[in-house]
Design a protein around this motif. Structure first.
Motif, mmCIF file in Angstrom:
data_model
loop_
_atom_site.group_PDB
_atom_site.id
_atom_site.type_symbol
_atom_site.label_atom_id
_atom_site.label_comp_id
_atom_site.label_asym_id
_atom_site.label_seq_id
_atom_site.Cartn_x
_atom_site.Cartn_y
_atom_site.Cartn_z
ATOM 1 N N ARG A 132 61.513 72.934 34.041
ATOM 2 C CA ARG A 132 60.534 72.017 33.451
ATOM 3 C C ARG A 132 61.124 71.066 32.394
ATOM 4 O O ARG A 132 60.401 70.227 31.865
ATOM 5 N N SER A 133 62.400 71.207 32.073
ATOM 6 C CA SER A 133 63.050 70.208 31.218
ATOM 7 C C SER A 133 63.640 69.121 32.112
ATOM 8 O O SER A 133 64.201 69.420 33.165
ATOM 9 N N THR A 134 63.506 67.880 31.677
ATOM 10 C CA THR A 134 64.038 66.756 32.452
ATOM 11 C C THR A 134 65.049 65.985 31.612
ATOM 12 O O THR A 134 64.839 65.752 30.418
ATOM 13 N N PHE A 135 66.152 65.612 32.254
ATOM 14 C CA PHE A 135 67.218 64.858 31.596
ATOM 15 C C PHE A 135 67.421 63.556 32.375
ATOM 16 O O PHE A 135 67.461 63.567 33.604
ATOM 17 N N GLN A 136 67.571 62.443 31.664
ATOM 18 C CA GLN A 136 67.864 61.176 32.328
ATOM 19 C C GLN A 136 68.804 60.350 31.448
ATOM 20 O O GLN A 136 68.595 60.233 30.238
ATOM 21 N N ALA A 137 69.824 59.782 32.085
ATOM 22 C CA ALA A 137 70.796 58.973 31.350
ATOM 23 C C ALA A 137 70.514 57.485 31.542
ATOM 24 O O ALA A 137 70.027 57.063 32.587
ATOM 25 N N HIS A 138 70.813 56.710 30.511
ATOM 26 C CA HIS A 138 70.683 55.253 30.539
ATOM 27 C C HIS A 138 72.011 54.674 30.064
ATOM 28 O O HIS A 138 72.598 55.159 29.103
ATOM 29 N N LEU A 139 72.475 53.635 30.744
ATOM 30 C CA LEU A 139 73.795 53.068 30.439
ATOM 31 C C LEU A 139 73.700 51.557 30.259
ATOM 32 O O LEU A 139 72.945 50.890 30.975
ATOM 33 N N ALA A 140 74.470 51.027 29.311
ATOM 34 C CA ALA A 140 74.560 49.574 29.130
ATOM 35 C C ALA A 140 75.988 49.205 28.741
ATOM 36 O O ALA A 140 76.616 49.910 27.950
ATOM 37 N N VAL B 156 72.986 56.708 26.756
ATOM 38 C CA VAL B 156 71.905 57.438 26.099
ATOM 39 C C VAL B 156 71.372 58.462 27.106
ATOM 40 O O VAL B 156 71.110 58.117 28.259
ATOM 41 N N VAL B 157 71.238 59.709 26.684
ATOM 42 C CA VAL B 157 70.637 60.736 27.542
ATOM 43 C C VAL B 157 69.344 61.215 26.898
ATOM 44 O O VAL B 157 69.355 61.737 25.788
ATOM 45 N N SER B 158 68.244 60.995 27.599
ATOM 46 C CA SER B 158 66.935 61.453 27.125
ATOM 47 C C SER B 158 66.662 62.830 27.705
ATOM 48 O O SER B 158 66.913 63.078 28.885
ATOM 49 N N ARG B 159 66.140 63.708 26.846
ATOM 50 C CA ARG B 159 65.760 65.041 27.315
ATOM 51 C C ARG B 159 64.312 65.324 26.919
ATOM 52 O O ARG B 159 63.944 65.221 25.749
ATOM 53 N N TRP B 160 63.499 65.619 27.909
ATOM 54 C CA TRP B 160 62.116 66.015 27.674
ATOM 55 C C TRP B 160 62.044 67.530 27.847
ATOM 56 O O TRP B 160 62.255 68.052 28.948
ATOM 57 N N TYR B 161 61.776 68.242 26.756
ATOM 58 C CA TYR B 161 61.776 69.707 26.763
ATOM 59 C C TYR B 161 60.534 70.234 27.461
ATOM 60 O O TYR B 161 59.416 69.779 27.201
ATOM 61 N N GLY B 162 60.742 71.216 28.359
ATOM 62 C CA GLY B 162 59.628 71.729 29.159
ATOM 63 C C GLY B 162 59.073 73.059 28.701
ATOM 64 O O GLY B 162 58.250 73.653 29.381
#
Length: 276
Positions: free
Chosen positions: A171-179, A251-257
Motif C-alpha cells: 500500500r505504499s507507492t513510490f514515484q520518481a520525477h526527473l528534470a 525527486v522520489v515521492s513516497r505515499w505511505y500506506g
C-alpha cells in the motif's frame, strides 16, 4: 554469494545492501574505539566477472579523506587486489581500511571541524544506514532560496519534467520525477513546479538529490534532501554518483500506506530513481 553472506554476518549493522540486483554494497568502517574518531564508508559494486576476472568498483567516502590520504589508501587497496588476483578481497579491503583508521586515531587527534563524519543514527529506526551527506534543511526550497538570492538574473526557463512509473508495495507507492538542470535556480523552479501538484505536495516524503557539473571549475555542485526519511537523500545522491549522473535533479515521492516496509523502502526509492 558466499562472500556476501559472510560479510553481512561479520559486519552486521555496518553492512548495507544498497542494491541487491546490481550488487552494490556499502560498509561503514571505524577505528574500533568506544567513541570512534575516524569513520569511512566503502562503497563497492561487484561486477559480473568478480572475483576471477574483474576487480570490484569502489568508492571511498569520508569528509576528511582528501589528497594524499585518499591516494595512499587507494594505492593500498590496489596492491591488495594485485596480490590476491582471482580471490575474494572485500574483507581484506575492509580490514586494511580499519588498520589505517586505527593508526590515524593513535597518531593524532582529529580536528574539531571534521570530527563528525556522519549523522547520529536514529534510534527509532534500525534500518537506517548513514552516508556523509547531510540534508540541506527542513524546508526543501529554503536553502535554494539562499543559494540563488545573490543573483538577480531573470528566472531561467523551466526544464522539462519526466515522471517515472510508480512502484507499489504493501500500500505504499513510490514515484520518481526527473528534470535536466544546470543551475540551482533551475532546481528551485522544478521543485516549486512539482509542489504545485497537490498529489506530490501531499506525499509523505519528497526525497531529492541533484548533481550539476561546473565546467569552469571541473567540480560538482550537488546536494540532497531527506524530507524526514533519514539518510534517503544521501543514498539517492550516492546512487547518482555511482552511475555518474550529471546535470540532473531526481525527486522520489513516497505515499505511505500504513504498513512499515523496513529497508525495502530504500530499495524502492533507488529503483524508482534508476528506472527514470
Amino acid at each position: 554469494i558466499d562472500e556476501i553472506e559472510a560479510l553481512s554476518s561479520i559486519y552486521g549493522e555496518d553492512w548495507c545492501v544498497v542494491d541487491e540486483d546490481e550488487k552494490i554494497y556499502c560498509i561503514k568502517i571505524n577505528d574500533c574505539l568506544d567513541q570512534p574518531k575516524w569513520t569511512l564508508c566503502l562503497q563497492v559494486i561487484l561486477p559480473p566477472g568478480y572475483p576471477t576476472a574483474e576487480p570490484p568498483i569502489y568508492q571511498l567516502n569520508a569528509p576528511w579523506l582528501r589528497g594524499q590520504d585518499y591516494t595512499e589508501l587507494a594505492n593500498s587497496l590496489e596492491e591488495i587486489y594485485v596480490q590476491n588476483l582471482g580471490e575474494s578481497i572485500i574483507y581484506l579491503w575492509v580490514e586494511k581500511i580499519r588498520e589505517v583508521l586505527i593508526e590515524k586515531a593513535q597518531s593524532s587527534e582529529p580536528e574539531s571541524d571534521i570530527k563528525k563524519t556522519s549523522e547520529e543514527v536514529d534510534e527509532g529506526d534500525g534500518d537506517d544506514f548513514l552516508f556523509e551527506y547531510q540534508p540541506i534543511q527542513e524546508d526543501p526550497i529554503k536553502m535554494l532560496n539562499y543559494i540563488t538570492s545573490e543573483s538577480q538574473e531573470v528566472d531561467e526557463e523551466l526544464p522539462p519534467i519526466h515522471h517515472g512509473n510508480p512502484i507499489t508495495d504493501r500500500r505504499s507507492t513510490f514515484q520518481a520525477h526527473l528534470a535536466p538542470v544546470v543551475t540551482p535556480r533551475q532546481v528551485k523552479r522544478v521543485l516549486e513546479k512539482l509542489y504545485e501538484n497537490k498529489k506530490i505536495a501531499s506525499a509523505t516524503h519528497n526525497i531529492y538529490a541533484y548533481r550539476i557539473y561546473c565546467e569552469d571549475k571541473q567540480t560538482f555542485l550537488q546536494d540532497c534532501e531527506d524530507d524526514r526519511e533519514t539518510a534517503a537523500g544521501g543514498r539517492l545522491l550516492h546512487l547518482m554518483q555511482i552511475l555518474n549522473v550529471q546535470n540532473v535533479l531526481i525527486v522520489v515521492s513516497r505515499w505511505y500506506g500504513g504498513i512499515l516496509l523496513g529497508p525495502d523502502r530504500f530499495k524502492h526509492i533507488n529503483n524508482c530513481a534508476r528506472n527514470v
